[in-house]
Write a protein that holds these residues in place. Structure first.
Motif, PDB file in Angstrom:
ATOM      1  N   ILE A  73       0.965  -1.219   0.068  1.00 60.08           N
ATOM      2  CA  ILE A  73      -0.043  -0.215   0.118  1.00 60.08           C
ATOM      3  C   ILE A  73       1.097   1.067  -0.180  1.00 60.08           C
ATOM      4  CG2 ILE A  73      -1.962  -1.255   1.129  1.00 60.08           C
ATOM      5  CD1 ILE A  73      -1.549   0.855   3.557  1.00 60.08           C
ATOM      6  N   TYR A  74       0.359   2.370  -0.407  1.00 53.47           N
ATOM      7  CA  TYR A  74       1.101   3.541  -0.549  1.00 53.47           C
ATOM      8  C   TYR A  74       0.567   4.654   0.192  1.00 53.47           C
ATOM      9  CZ  TYR A  74       2.097   7.991  -2.188  1.00 53.47           C
ATOM     10  OH  TYR A  74       2.552   9.454  -2.423  1.00 53.47           O
ATOM     11  N   VAL A  75       1.418   5.239   1.225  1.00 53.71           N
ATOM     12  CA  VAL A  75       0.752   6.251   1.851  1.00 53.71           C
ATOM     13  C   VAL A  75       1.620   7.512   1.588  1.00 53.71           C
ATOM     14  CG1 VAL A  75       0.243   7.024   4.423  1.00 53.71           C
ATOM     15  CG2 VAL A  75       0.200   4.445   3.975  1.00 53.71           C
ATOM     16  N   ASP A  76       0.712   8.614   1.217  1.00 55.87           N
ATOM     17  CA  ASP A  76       0.967   9.932   0.940  1.00 55.87           C
ATOM     18  C   ASP A  76       1.086  10.597   2.042  1.00 55.87           C
ATOM     19  OD1 ASP A  76       1.263  12.491   0.241  1.00 55.87           O
ATOM     20  OD2 ASP A  76      -0.162  12.259  -1.250  1.00 55.87           O
ATOM     21  N   THR A  77       2.171  10.815   2.911  1.00 55.23           N
ATOM     22  CA  THR A  77       1.973  11.571   4.482  1.00 55.23           C
ATOM     23  C   THR A  77       1.632  12.946   4.045  1.00 55.23           C
ATOM     24  OG1 THR A  77       4.360  11.854   4.810  1.00 55.23           O
ATOM     25  CG2 THR A  77       3.371   9.697   5.556  1.00 55.23           C
ATOM     26  N   GLY A  78       2.306  13.510   2.980  1.00 58.39           N
ATOM     27  CA  GLY A  78       1.918  15.065   2.891  1.00 58.39           C
ATOM     28  C   GLY A  78       0.542  15.344   2.813  1.00 58.39           C
ATOM     29  N   ALA A  79      -0.205  14.435   2.169  1.00 57.00           N
ATOM     30  CA  ALA A  79      -1.840  14.697   2.181  1.00 57.00           C
ATOM     31  C   ALA A  79      -2.397  14.941   3.368  1.00 57.00           C
ATOM     32  CB  ALA A  79      -2.276  13.566   1.379  1.00 57.00           C
ATOM     33  N   ILE A  80      -1.809  14.284   4.480  1.00 63.23           N
ATOM     34  CA  ILE A  80      -2.347  14.521   6.064  1.00 63.23           C
ATOM     35  C   ILE A  80      -2.261  15.953   6.355  1.00 63.23           C
ATOM     36  CG2 ILE A  80      -2.914  13.321   8.002  1.00 63.23           C
ATOM     37  CD1 ILE A  80      -0.966  11.151   7.234  1.00 63.23           C
ATOM     38  N   TYR A  81      -0.884  16.363   6.076  1.00 60.28           N
ATOM     39  CA  TYR A  81      -0.430  17.730   6.351  1.00 60.28           C
ATOM     40  C   TYR A  81      -1.357  18.802   5.687  1.00 60.28           C
ATOM     41  CZ  TYR A  81       3.294  15.752   9.032  1.00 60.28           C
ATOM     42  OH  TYR A  81       3.945  15.252  10.044  1.00 60.28           O
ATOM     43  N   ARG A  82      -1.555  18.586   4.596  1.00 65.76           N
ATOM     44  CA  ARG A  82      -2.454  19.241   3.768  1.00 65.76           C
ATOM     45  C   ARG A  82      -3.745  19.396   4.011  1.00 65.76           C
ATOM     46  NH1 ARG A  82      -0.753  20.044  -1.755  1.00 65.76           N
ATOM     47  NH2 ARG A  82       1.426  19.607  -1.976  1.00 65.76           N
ATOM     48  N   THR A  83      -4.409  18.332   4.677  1.00 72.55           N
ATOM     49  CA  THR A  83      -5.670  18.341   5.156  1.00 72.55           C
ATOM     50  C   THR A  83      -5.638  19.208   6.487  1.00 72.55           C
ATOM     51  OG1 THR A  83      -6.250  15.794   4.239  1.00 72.55           O
ATOM     52  CG2 THR A  83      -7.521  16.792   6.015  1.00 72.55           C
ATOM     53  N   VAL A  84      -4.751  19.283   7.197  1.00 68.74           N
ATOM     54  CA  VAL A  84      -4.584  20.045   8.441  1.00 68.74           C
ATOM     55  C   VAL A  84      -4.512  21.490   7.991  1.00 68.74           C
ATOM     56  CG1 VAL A  84      -3.603  20.812  10.251  1.00 68.74           C
ATOM     57  CG2 VAL A  84      -3.609  18.271   9.968  1.00 68.74           C
ATOM     58  N   ALA A  85      -3.978  21.731   6.823  1.00 68.27           N
ATOM     59  CA  ALA A  85      -3.806  22.928   6.313  1.00 68.27           C
ATOM     60  C   ALA A  85      -5.254  23.546   5.782  1.00 68.27           C
ATOM     61  CB  ALA A  85      -2.829  23.227   5.159  1.00 68.27           C
ATOM     62  N   GLN A 131      -5.475   6.468  -2.439  1.00 64.73           N
ATOM     63  CA  GLN A 131      -5.593   6.963  -0.974  1.00 64.73           C
ATOM     64  C   GLN A 131      -6.543   8.197  -1.094  1.00 64.73           C
ATOM     65  OE1 GLN A 131      -1.903   8.120   1.290  1.00 64.73           O
ATOM     66  NE2 GLN A 131      -2.787  10.052   1.168  1.00 64.73           N
ATOM     67  N   HIS A 132      -7.690   8.194   0.018  1.00 68.73           N
ATOM     68  CA  HIS A 132      -8.446   9.424   0.126  1.00 68.73           C
ATOM     69  C   HIS A 132      -8.317   9.836   1.512  1.00 68.73           C
ATOM     70  CE1 HIS A 132     -10.811   9.062  -3.764  1.00 68.73           C
ATOM     71  NE2 HIS A 132     -10.164   7.807  -3.775  1.00 68.73           N
ATOM     72  N   LEU A 133      -8.212  11.240   1.473  1.00 68.13           N
ATOM     73  CA  LEU A 133      -8.313  11.793   2.834  1.00 68.13           C
ATOM     74  C   LEU A 133      -9.737  12.122   3.306  1.00 68.13           C
ATOM     75  CD1 LEU A 133      -6.087  12.642   4.740  1.00 68.13           C
ATOM     76  CD2 LEU A 133      -5.292  11.736   2.656  1.00 68.13           C
ATOM     77  N   LEU A 134     -10.090  11.920   4.324  1.00 67.81           N
ATOM     78  CA  LEU A 134     -11.452  12.137   4.831  1.00 67.81           C
ATOM     79  C   LEU A 134     -11.237  13.197   6.185  1.00 67.81           C
ATOM     80  CD1 LEU A 134     -13.418   9.026   4.824  1.00 67.81           C
ATOM     81  CD2 LEU A 134     -13.186  10.445   3.130  1.00 67.81           C
ATOM     82  N   LEU A 135     -12.065  14.499   5.979  1.00 66.72           N
ATOM     83  CA  LEU A 135     -11.794  15.335   6.859  1.00 66.72           C
ATOM     84  C   LEU A 135     -13.301  15.586   7.577  1.00 66.72           C
ATOM     85  CD1 LEU A 135     -10.630  17.780   8.579  1.00 66.72           C
ATOM     86  CD2 LEU A 135     -10.953  19.096   6.501  1.00 66.72           C
ATOM     87  N   VAL A 151     -11.848  15.244   1.087  1.00 65.43           N
ATOM     88  CA  VAL A 151     -11.064  16.354   0.526  1.00 65.43           C
ATOM     89  C   VAL A 151      -9.912  16.146  -0.323  1.00 65.43           C
ATOM     90  CG1 VAL A 151     -11.935  17.701   2.577  1.00 65.43           C
ATOM     91  CG2 VAL A 151      -9.537  16.665   2.936  1.00 65.43           C
ATOM     92  N   SER A 152      -9.825  14.832  -0.818  1.00 64.85           N
ATOM     93  CA  SER A 152      -8.502  14.672  -1.684  1.00 64.85           C
ATOM     94  C   SER A 152      -8.322  15.599  -2.703  1.00 64.85           C
ATOM     95  CB  SER A 152      -8.910  13.030  -2.160  1.00 64.85           C
ATOM     96  OG  SER A 152      -9.013  12.412  -1.296  1.00 64.85           O
ATOM     97  N   GLU A 153      -9.257  16.118  -3.592  1.00 68.87           N
ATOM     98  CA  GLU A 153      -9.086  17.082  -4.401  1.00 68.87           C
ATOM     99  C   GLU A 153      -8.816  18.604  -3.848  1.00 68.87           C
ATOM    100  OE1 GLU A 153     -11.444  16.860  -7.780  1.00 68.87           O
ATOM    101  OE2 GLU A 153     -10.970  14.704  -7.933  1.00 68.87           O
ATOM    102  N   LEU A 154      -9.485  19.074  -2.781  1.00 67.20           N
ATOM    103  CA  LEU A 154      -9.417  20.316  -2.205  1.00 67.20           C
ATOM    104  C   LEU A 154      -8.149  20.590  -1.658  1.00 67.20           C
ATOM    105  CD1 LEU A 154     -12.634  20.439  -0.313  1.00 67.20           C
ATOM    106  CD2 LEU A 154     -11.929  21.708  -2.307  1.00 67.20           C
ATOM    107  N   ILE A 155      -7.200  19.708  -1.363  1.00 65.79           N
ATOM    108  CA  ILE A 155      -6.263  19.664  -0.618  1.00 65.79           C
ATOM    109  C   ILE A 155      -4.716  19.901  -1.830  1.00 65.79           C
ATOM    110  CG2 ILE A 155      -6.751  18.393   1.474  1.00 65.79           C
ATOM    111  CD1 ILE A 155      -5.094  15.949   0.421  1.00 65.79           C
ATOM    112  N   ARG A 156      -5.270  19.815  -2.875  1.00 69.18           N
ATOM    113  CA  ARG A 156      -4.184  20.056  -3.817  1.00 69.18           C
ATOM    114  C   ARG A 156      -3.891  21.105  -4.449  1.00 69.18           C
ATOM    115  NH1 ARG A 156      -0.845  16.020  -2.940  1.00 69.18           N
ATOM    116  NH2 ARG A 156      -2.373  14.667  -1.859  1.00 69.18           N
TER     117      ARG A 156
END
Ligand code: CDP
Length: 221
Positions: A28-40, A74-78, A83-88
């Motif tokens: 599995i691939y985990v993009d940790t930057g996406a989590i910091y992006r979600t906090v931002a 991977q999808h980020l849920l806030l 929010v996977s697209e909004l964080i880009r």
């Protein structure tokens, strides 16, 4: 479990390369930057002042951030919202390197990241994976490229998403983020001990990817 840590500066190609390598190897691939992006993103949406660490810390207590995988993506849920697209956006990119400097934010996200490596073979990418998050990873790679190459790639990547950005602005943003990420006190971006450097400035995406897959196969068999 096998853990592969890939660290490096913004735009070195980590996410595309790590994602494809994980697919090829069945990890599995985990993009940790996406989590910091979600906090931002949460800070931006809630108008939280990111120069006020206490305010960000209070906001964190109201957030429920989770990572789910749909068809291996991977999808980020806030708070249960995808929010996977909004964080880009570029605005979120810049804000993420500000919140990433805060000890409270890094502590909050640490267990979430480590949880994956307990039950799955993972390739995780970020800035501090080989140094802090998974210091025992069997494979550590430091993926880099010149700032100019990274800025060019980022402009093309955003254009593919229909977002038009000026090369000089992106180069300036990348340089600023490099500075933030390498100079912060906590978990700064640096080469982990025992990591293998891969400079992709002169490599195509396919060549970079093959190189990473070869390194992983050599290290884990
Ligand atoms: O995709 P890109 O390389 O532009 O950045 P990212 O990996 O999505 O990460 C966004 C920001 O989060 C970075 O500039 C870092 O400040 C921060 N980050 C971090 O501090 N630690 C990580 N493990 C991953 C990202």
């Amino acid at each position: 479990m096998v853990a592969v840590a890939i660290d490096g500066p913004a735009g070195a190609g980590k996410s595309t390369i790590a994602k494809n390598a994980a697919h090829e190897l069945g990890y599995i691939y985990v993009d940790t930057g996406a989590i910091y992006r979600t906090v931002a993103l949460a800070c931006l949406e809630n108008h939280t002042d990111t120069s006020d660490e206490a305010a960000v810390e209070t906001l964190l207590t109201t957030l429920d951030i989770s990572i789910v995988f749909f068809n291996g993506e991977q999808h980020l849920l806030l708070n249960d919202r995808d929010v996977s697209e909004l964080i880009r956006t570029e605005e979120v990119s810049m804000k993420s390197s500000v919140v990433a400097q805060m000890p409270a934010v890094r502590k909050y996200l640490l267990d979430l990241q480590r949880g994956f490596a307990k039950t799955e073979n993972v390739i995780m990418d970020g800035r501090d994976i080989g140094t802090v998050v998974l210091p025992d990873a069997q494979v550590k790679i430091f993926l880099t490229a010149s700032a100019e190459t990274r800025a060019r790639r980022r402009v093309l990547q955003l254009a593919a998403q229909g977002i038009k950005e000026d090369y000089n602005k992106i180069l300036k943003d990348i340089t600023e983020r490099d500075y933030n990420d390498t100079h912060r006190e906590i978990a700064p971006l640096k080469q982990a001990e025992g990591s293998i450097i891969v400079d992709t400035s002169e490599l195509t995406l396919e060549e970079s990817q093959q190189k990473i897959i070869d390194i992983i196969r050599e290290c884990v068999v």
